[in-house]
Scaffold this active site. Structure first.
Site, PDB file in Angstrom:
ATOM      1  N   PHE A 118      -4.319   3.485  14.986  1.00  0.00           N
ATOM      2  CA  PHE A 118      -4.616   4.526  14.003  1.00  0.00           C
ATOM      3  C   PHE A 118      -5.833   4.094  13.201  1.00  0.00           C
ATOM      4  CE2 PHE A 118      -1.610   8.070  13.476  1.00  0.00           C
ATOM      5  CZ  PHE A 118      -0.823   7.820  14.580  1.00  0.00           C
ATOM      6  N   LYS A 127     -11.387  -3.197  19.126  1.00  0.00           N
ATOM      7  CA  LYS A 127     -10.001  -3.669  19.281  1.00  0.00           C
ATOM      8  C   LYS A 127      -9.460  -3.471  20.694  1.00  0.00           C
ATOM      9  CE  LYS A 127      -9.053  -2.969  14.370  1.00  0.00           C
ATOM     10  NZ  LYS A 127      -8.018  -3.134  13.356  1.00  0.00           N
ATOM     11  N   LYS A 166       8.141 -17.480 -10.720  1.00  0.00           N
ATOM     12  CA  LYS A 166       7.427 -16.356 -11.324  1.00  0.00           C
ATOM     13  C   LYS A 166       6.161 -16.861 -12.043  1.00  0.00           C
ATOM     14  CE  LYS A 166       7.815 -12.701 -14.717  1.00  0.00           C
ATOM     15  NZ  LYS A 166       8.499 -12.231 -15.912  1.00  0.00           N
ATOM     16  N   LYS A 207     -13.768   1.080  16.025  1.00  0.00           N
ATOM     17  CA  LYS A 207     -12.483   0.358  16.106  1.00  0.00           C
ATOM     18  C   LYS A 207     -11.940   0.415  17.538  1.00  0.00           C
ATOM     19  CE  LYS A 207     -11.204   1.296  11.386  1.00  0.00           C
ATOM     20  NZ  LYS A 207     -10.373   2.030  10.445  1.00  0.00           N
ATOM     21  N   ASN A 209       0.853  -1.197   0.000  1.00  0.00           N
ATOM     22  CA  ASN A 209       0.000   0.000   0.000  1.00  0.00           C
ATOM     23  C   ASN A 209       0.888   1.245   0.000  1.00  0.00           C
ATOM     24  OD1 ASN A 209       0.568   0.765   2.867  1.00  0.00           O
ATOM     25  ND2 ASN A 209      -0.381  -1.236   3.219  1.00  0.00           N
ATOM     26  N   ASP A 234      -4.713  -6.322   5.145  1.00  0.00           N
ATOM     27  CA  ASP A 234      -5.815  -7.102   5.721  1.00  0.00           C
ATOM     28  C   ASP A 234      -5.917  -8.471   5.062  1.00  0.00           C
ATOM     29  OD1 ASP A 234      -6.734  -5.252   7.612  1.00  0.00           O
ATOM     30  OD2 ASP A 234      -7.717  -4.077   6.041  1.00  0.00           O
TER      31      ASP A 234
HETATM   32  N1  CTP Z   1      -4.302  -3.129  12.102  1.00  0.00           N
HETATM   33  C1  CTP Z   1      -3.631  -4.235  12.576  1.00  0.00           C
HETATM   34  N2  CTP Z   1      -3.667  -5.411  11.892  1.00  0.00           N
HETATM   35  C2  CTP Z   1      -4.339  -5.509  10.726  1.00  0.00           C
HETATM   36  C3  CTP Z   1      -5.027  -4.372  10.229  1.00  0.00           C
HETATM   37  C4  CTP Z   1      -4.997  -3.207  10.940  1.00  0.00           C
HETATM   38  O1  CTP Z   1      -3.025  -4.152  13.635  1.00  0.00           O
HETATM   39  N3  CTP Z   1      -4.326  -6.659  10.083  1.00  0.00           N
HETATM   40  C5  CTP Z   1      -4.265  -1.901  12.900  1.00  0.00           C
HETATM   41  C6  CTP Z   1      -3.623  -0.711  12.201  1.00  0.00           C
HETATM   42  O2  CTP Z   1      -2.221  -0.663  12.462  1.00  0.00           O
HETATM   43  C7  CTP Z   1      -4.348   0.458  12.854  1.00  0.00           C
HETATM   44  C8  CTP Z   1      -5.725  -0.103  13.171  1.00  0.00           C
HETATM   45  O3  CTP Z   1      -5.595  -1.514  13.157  1.00  0.00           O
HETATM   46  O4  CTP Z   1      -3.738   0.845  14.057  1.00  0.00           O
HETATM   47  C9  CTP Z   1      -6.816   0.299  12.199  1.00  0.00           C
HETATM   48  O5  CTP Z   1      -6.411  -0.004  10.896  1.00  0.00           O
HETATM   49  P1  CTP Z   1      -7.315   0.383   9.641  1.00  0.00           P
HETATM   50  O6  CTP Z   1      -6.657  -0.132   8.420  1.00  0.00           O
HETATM   51  O7  CTP Z   1      -7.698   1.823   9.700  1.00  0.00           O
HETATM   52  O8  CTP Z   1      -8.641  -0.381   9.898  1.00  0.00           O
HETATM   53  P2  CTP Z   1      -9.003  -1.907   9.831  1.00  0.00           P
HETATM   54  O9  CTP Z   1      -8.939  -2.461  11.214  1.00  0.00           O
HETATM   55  O10 CTP Z   1      -8.192  -2.593   8.813  1.00  0.00           O
HETATM   56  O11 CTP Z   1     -10.553  -1.844   9.449  1.00  0.00           O
HETATM   57  P3  CTP Z   1     -11.263  -1.472   8.037  1.00  0.00           P
HETATM   58  O12 CTP Z   1     -10.664  -2.398   7.048  1.00  0.00           O
HETATM   59  O13 CTP Z   1     -12.674  -1.756   8.346  1.00  0.00           O
HETATM   60  O14 CTP Z   1     -11.004  -0.029   7.818  1.00  0.00           O
END
Ligand code: CTP
Length: 400
Positions: free
Chosen positions: A325, A343, A290, A339, A211, A280
């Site tokens: 975050f 969490k 490859k 969140k 990303n 995610d």
């Molecule tokens: N985070 C994490 N592990 C993951 C995904 C996210 O620890 N696999 C943490 C990120 O580092 C951040 C928080 O969760 O501190 C929120 O991440 P964000 O990407 O904004 O949200 P998601 O939990 O992924 O939810 P959504 O996909 O619904 O936005």
């Protein structure tokens, strides 16, 4: 960051003395009141006038070079005792030996002896000289007495040899000064675990899913936490950023690697801040070779990764503070509040990617700090300033 700070540069007779003009200029730009003392030999490499022009302060090269109308101040005492930080650079074998053995026979050594502040010493000399056991013994002595040694770097030395003995860059010297005195040490004794940057999920030996995260926000938090005296560990995905000084950096690639390192280090942390953009989803399998293109479309089956914040939140220790975050493009507050609860975090720093100046890649951010019973909207700030706001709110929450 050095507004109101009095920084004393002690320059001795090494060829790298020329680099100190940059250091003086950079410190002045940071807002510091910079004073310079030099040995006579140092003036063979760079004239005192250069520092005088850059710092707008008188440069002393001689203990007896006092203002004839000033009977109150003894310059080497007043300069030494009024400094917030002293940087001895380049530090020759000679000055290292003198300081280590309490010798005070010139403007530099007589100024350092009465100093009450952190003294940073940056050795710079030929590699064989640096390796000499007498020099090393003197350096060990200095460390024992509480002087901070800035390790010389490897490189091509002016004497023609390649080796360890090079004065670090002006940027690194200034960063050492910032680490020593830029901020009050209000997080001293605290262990802070931060994660930052993107993760990379391998599709095959060539391609990854990743990303746009630059890692700048997490790195700023780690850097500022170290400035404030915390012991900091940073678990970082792949970024182009320089490791913050005084921070232990653990480099990882995938979401699974990040999970492992975060969980391993979480137990010892008082404060955990998760600024990383963790994938995610990851490919169900990583191809060994490859993947060759074929006619028609192609899709990759993905599976969910572990949610690190959720796992750490569920195993939260007593007294631990966990901050996540939340990067959103719509319904920022509502989604972020969810969140926080889901969490089991103590705070979520929410930002909206659609706002100019917020989010990935840029050097600024616009954050809203969300706790169960408290919300604070921050204005557009540099990531360093935003990091300090986050750390201050956390520090105040720990007190409650
Ligand atoms: N985070 C994490 N592990 C993951 C995904 C996210 O620890 N696999 C943490 C990120 O580092 C951040 C928080 O969760 O501190 C929120 O991440 P964000 O990407 O904004 O949200 P998601 O939990 O992924 O939810 P959504 O996909 O619904 O936005």
């Amino acid at each position: 960051m050095l507004k109101g700070k009095n920084i004393l540069l002690a320059v001795t007779g090494g060829v790298a003395a020329y680099k100190m003009a940059d250091v003086a200029s950079m410190l002045v730009k940071q807002g510091a009141d910079v004073h310079v003392v030099m040995t006579k030999n140092a003036t063979n490499f760079i004239p005192a006038e250069t520092f005088q022009v850059l710092t707008k302060n008188k440069v002393y090269t001689d203990c007896f070079d006092e203002d004839p109308d000033d009977y109150v101040n003894v310059p080497h005492i007043s300069l030494g005792t009024s400094a917030d930080c002293i940087l001895v650079a380049p530090a020759t074998a000679d000055v290292i030996g003198k300081i280590a053995n309490g010798i005070a026979d010139d403007m530099v050594t007589t100024t350092i002896l009465p100093a009450l502040c952190p003294v940073l010493i940056a050795p710079s000399m030929n590699g064989y000289m640096f390796d000499n056991p007498i020099v090393q013994d003197n350096i060990s002595k200095l460390k024992k007495f509480g002087y901070k040694i800035i390790e010389p770097s490897f490189g091509h030395l002016a004497c023609g040899y390649d080796g360890k003995g090079k004065l670090p860059s002006p940027e690194d010297l200034v960063e050492n000064v910032l680490l020593a005195v830029a901020r009050d040490k209000d997080l001293k004794g605290k262990k802070v675990l931060v994660n930052a940057g993107p993760t990379e999920e391998s599709i095959d030996p060539i391609r990854v899913i990743t990303n746009h995260s630059s890692g700048k926000m997490g790195y700023a938090i780690a850097r500022q936490a170290a400035f404030r005296g915390a012991g900091v560990t940073l678990v970082s995905g792949p970024t182009n950023l320089k490791s913050p000084m005084g921070v232990e950096v653990i480099s990882i690639k995938s979401a699974e690697d990040m999970y492992q390192e975060m969980v391993k280090n979480a137990d010892q942390a008082d404060i955990i801040i998760m600024a990383a953009a963790v994938a995610d989803y990851t490919p169900v399998t990583t191809a060994e070779n490859k993947i060759k293109k074929t006619e028609g479309d192609f899709s990759i089956p993905l599976k969910r990764t572990k949610d690190i914040l959720l796992s750490i939140g569920q195993q939260k220790k007593d007294g631990q503070f966990i901050c996540g975050f939340s990067m959103e493009t719509e319904n920022m507050l509502e989604n972020s509040r969810k969140k926080l609860i889901k969490k089991n975090a103590d705070m979520i720093c929410a930002n909206n990617l659609r706002q100019a100046g917020a989010g990935y890649q840029v050097d600024t951010n616009i954050l809203t700090l969300i706790q169960k019973d408290f919300e604070k909207e921050l204005p557009l700030l540099s990531k360093d300033e935003a990091a300090n706001e986050i750390l201050t709110v956390i520090k105040n929450s720990l007190k409650k």
